[in-house]
Design a protein around this motif. Structure first.
Motif, PDB file in Angstrom:
ATOM      1  N   GLY A  53      -9.650  -3.884   3.948  1.00 34.00           N
ATOM      2  CA  GLY A  53     -10.484  -2.677   3.920  1.00 34.00           C
ATOM      3  C   GLY A  53     -11.924  -2.929   4.318  1.00 34.00           C
ATOM      4  N   SER A  89      -3.810  -4.346   8.038  1.00 31.92           N
ATOM      5  CA  SER A  89      -5.033  -3.882   7.388  1.00 31.92           C
ATOM      6  C   SER A  89      -4.675  -2.972   6.219  1.00 31.92           C
ATOM      7  CB  SER A  89      -5.921  -3.155   8.385  1.00 31.92           C
ATOM      8  OG  SER A  89      -5.326  -1.936   8.736  1.00 31.92           O
ATOM      9  N   PHE A  90      -5.503  -3.040   5.188  1.00 36.58           N
ATOM     10  CA  PHE A  90      -5.313  -2.197   4.005  1.00 36.58           C
ATOM     11  C   PHE A  90      -6.068  -0.884   4.190  1.00 36.58           C
ATOM     12  CE2 PHE A  90      -4.857  -6.004   0.848  1.00 36.58           C
ATOM     13  CZ  PHE A  90      -3.594  -6.258   1.367  1.00 36.58           C
ATOM     14  N   SER A  91      -5.667   0.108   3.416  1.00 43.21           N
ATOM     15  CA  SER A  91      -6.319   1.419   3.512  1.00 43.21           C
ATOM     16  C   SER A  91      -7.704   1.416   2.860  1.00 43.21           C
ATOM     17  CB  SER A  91      -5.447   2.468   2.832  1.00 43.21           C
ATOM     18  OG  SER A  91      -5.306   2.130   1.465  1.00 43.21           O
ATOM     19  N   ARG A  92      -7.943   0.429   2.006  1.00 44.43           N
ATOM     20  CA  ARG A  92      -9.263   0.266   1.384  1.00 44.43           C
ATOM     21  C   ARG A  92      -9.347  -1.170   0.874  1.00 44.43           C
ATOM     22  NH1 ARG A  92      -8.556  -0.223  -4.080  1.00 44.43           N
ATOM     23  NH2 ARG A  92      -6.862   0.952  -5.055  1.00 44.43           N
ATOM     24  N   TYR A 130      -0.943  -2.760  -2.909  1.00 41.01           N
ATOM     25  CA  TYR A 130      -1.914  -2.360  -1.876  1.00 41.01           C
ATOM     26  C   TYR A 130      -1.281  -1.260  -1.030  1.00 41.01           C
ATOM     27  CZ  TYR A 130       1.224  -5.540   0.466  1.00 41.01           C
ATOM     28  OH  TYR A 130       2.367  -6.153   0.915  1.00 41.01           O
ATOM     29  N   VAL A 131      -2.095  -0.603  -0.249  1.00 48.28           N
ATOM     30  CA  VAL A 131      -1.587   0.393   0.692  1.00 48.28           C
ATOM     31  C   VAL A 131      -1.917  -0.100   2.091  1.00 48.28           C
ATOM     32  CG1 VAL A 131      -1.756   2.779   1.469  1.00 48.28           C
ATOM     33  CG2 VAL A 131      -2.002   2.225  -0.967  1.00 48.28           C
ATOM     34  N   MET A 132      -0.890  -0.193   2.922  1.00 56.85           N
ATOM     35  CA  MET A 132      -1.126  -0.724   4.263  1.00 56.85           C
ATOM     36  C   MET A 132      -1.586   0.389   5.196  1.00 56.85           C
ATOM     37  SD  MET A 132       1.099  -2.701   6.973  1.00 56.85           S
ATOM     38  CE  MET A 132       2.405  -3.484   6.079  1.00 56.85           C
ATOM     39  N   ASN A 133      -2.521   0.068   6.054  1.00 50.54           N
ATOM     40  CA  ASN A 133      -3.011   1.045   7.010  1.00 50.54           C
ATOM     41  C   ASN A 133      -2.291   0.876   8.349  1.00 50.54           C
ATOM     42  OD1 ASN A 133      -4.579   2.815   8.480  1.00 50.54           O
ATOM     43  ND2 ASN A 133      -6.205   1.306   8.800  1.00 50.54           N
ATOM     44  N   GLU A 134      -2.399  -0.304   8.923  1.00 51.35           N
ATOM     45  CA  GLU A 134      -1.710  -0.558  10.193  1.00 51.35           C
ATOM     46  C   GLU A 134      -1.479  -2.051  10.349  1.00 51.35           C
ATOM     47  OE1 GLU A 134      -5.043   0.924  12.689  1.00 51.35           O
ATOM     48  OE2 GLU A 134      -5.103  -1.137  13.450  1.00 51.35           O
TER      49      GLU A 134
END
Ligand code: UDP
Ligand code: MG
Length: 328
Positions: free
Chosen positions: A48, A71-74, A304-308
């Motif tokens: 993030g 990448s993580f969302s934050r 975690y939350v993955m972004n891309e």
């Protein structure tokens, strides 16, 4: 030690990155020149970042098939980033390194040699700490406390810099806890482990993102997730306070029985209330810390939350590997 690890392995180097745009160009240059003598991949976890880290990683992964990032969302924190890296890493060997070149990638040659000797985990031990004296005192006390209280052996002055065999990584990945203290989990796993001493250089560029608050959090996670000794400590403190109270009662009674005037009550009462109140609050605090962690675990949210993600993570495997990889 027998020479158990002889097959030609693939290695994956995991880098957690948080706002590392200043150091990333140097890191990428170092990695492109790195020769470990075995097929090598790099995995960057962008935790993030709010600077240009992600853009630099995107560009690097487009032009270089050895590289991948997710990448993580934050910002979820260093330990979570390392855990995600371990989960998505491929290959028979996985290494974890800081992105700021404080863990020199060339040292992995020595680590791999140890692995070939049959060790399953090879970790770095910092011989010199380039931190200010105050932080050094804190680190020393922390490792001392940890070695005295933890139910498992966590090597002194060992950070997350380590090389691990696939079987160790698989076990760590299967551990469900949310409050992850990776070097503690690594110690818990067991197998053959060995430390290699190295002089940890100062950060190459950029600023450390660990401030006092984050370090305290990490230290608490380390202590509370590896040990139930603080709970025992609170019981001892309570017993100590009760004993002091009892001694005071004996003293007051003896003064009373000997016919002397009782000492004025105000000071002693206030002291006792403050002392006992303090101990109770501290014990409640310790219980609260454990309770908070249990609450985190019970909620069962993802770590975690993955972004891309991009690079080899999205492609079929290019490096020949000995064992079947994780199920993602
Ligand atoms: N890091 C991260 N998430 C965070 C903080 C740090 O991924 O929330 C990464 C950082 O980019 C670096 C490593 O963790 O690669 C160690 O961080 P730092 O250099 O700030 O810590 P120090 O070396 O001072 O212990
Ligand atoms: Mg650093």
């Amino acid at each position: 030690m027998t020479d158990r690890h002889t097959s030609i392995p693939g290695i994956c180097l995991v880098f957690p990155c948080y706002n590392e745009e200043e150091v990333l160009p140097d890191l990428l240059r170092t990695l492109r020149a790195l020769d470990l003598g075995i097929p090598t991949r790099f995995l960057f976890i962008d935790d993030g970042s709010t600077d240009g880290t992600l853009q630099l990683l995107q560009a690097a992964c487009q032009s270089d098939h050895q590289m991948a990032y997710l990448s993580f969302s934050r910002n979820f924190g260093h330990q979570v980033a390392v855990s995600a890296g371990l989960k998505y890493a491929r290959g028979d060997l996985v290494a974890v390194l800081d992105a700021d070149l404080q863990d020199p990638p060339e040292l992995l040659n020595q680590f791999i040699a140890k692995w070939r000797d049959g060790y399953d985990v090879v970790y770095g031990i910092r011989t010199n700490r380039k931190e200010p004296w105050f932080l050094r005192v804190c680190y020393n006390s922390f490792y001392h406390l940890l070695s005295k209280t933890a139910n498992i052996r966590i090597p002194r002055d060992a950070g997350d810099f380590a090389l691990m065999d696939r079987k160790v990584v698989d076990v760590i990945n299967s551990l469900p806890e949310h409050n992850r203290f990776v070097r503690g989990l690594r110690g818990w796993v067991g197998f053959q482990q060995v430390g290699i001493k190295y002089a940890r250089p100062a950060r190459h560029a950029g600023r450390p993102s660990y401030n006092m608050k984050r370090l305290t959090r990490l230290a608490l996670d380390g202590l509370l997730s590896s040990s139930s000794a603080p709970l025992r400590l609170s019981a001892w403190l309570g017993a100590g306070a009760a004993f002091l109270g009892f001694c005071y009662l004996v003293y007051a009674l003896s003064v009373f029985l000997s016919g002397k005037d009782l000492p004025e009550g105000w000071t002693s009462t206030v002291v006792l209330i403050l002392f006992l109140g303090g101990v109770q609050l501290m014990v409640l605090g310790i219980l609260g810390e454990y309770l908070g962690r249990i609450f985190d675990e019970v909620k069962g949210r993802p770590h975690y939350v993955m972004n891309e993600c991009a690079g080899w993570l999205t492609e079929p495997d290019r490096i020949k590997e000995r064992r079947v990889l994780d199920g993602d």
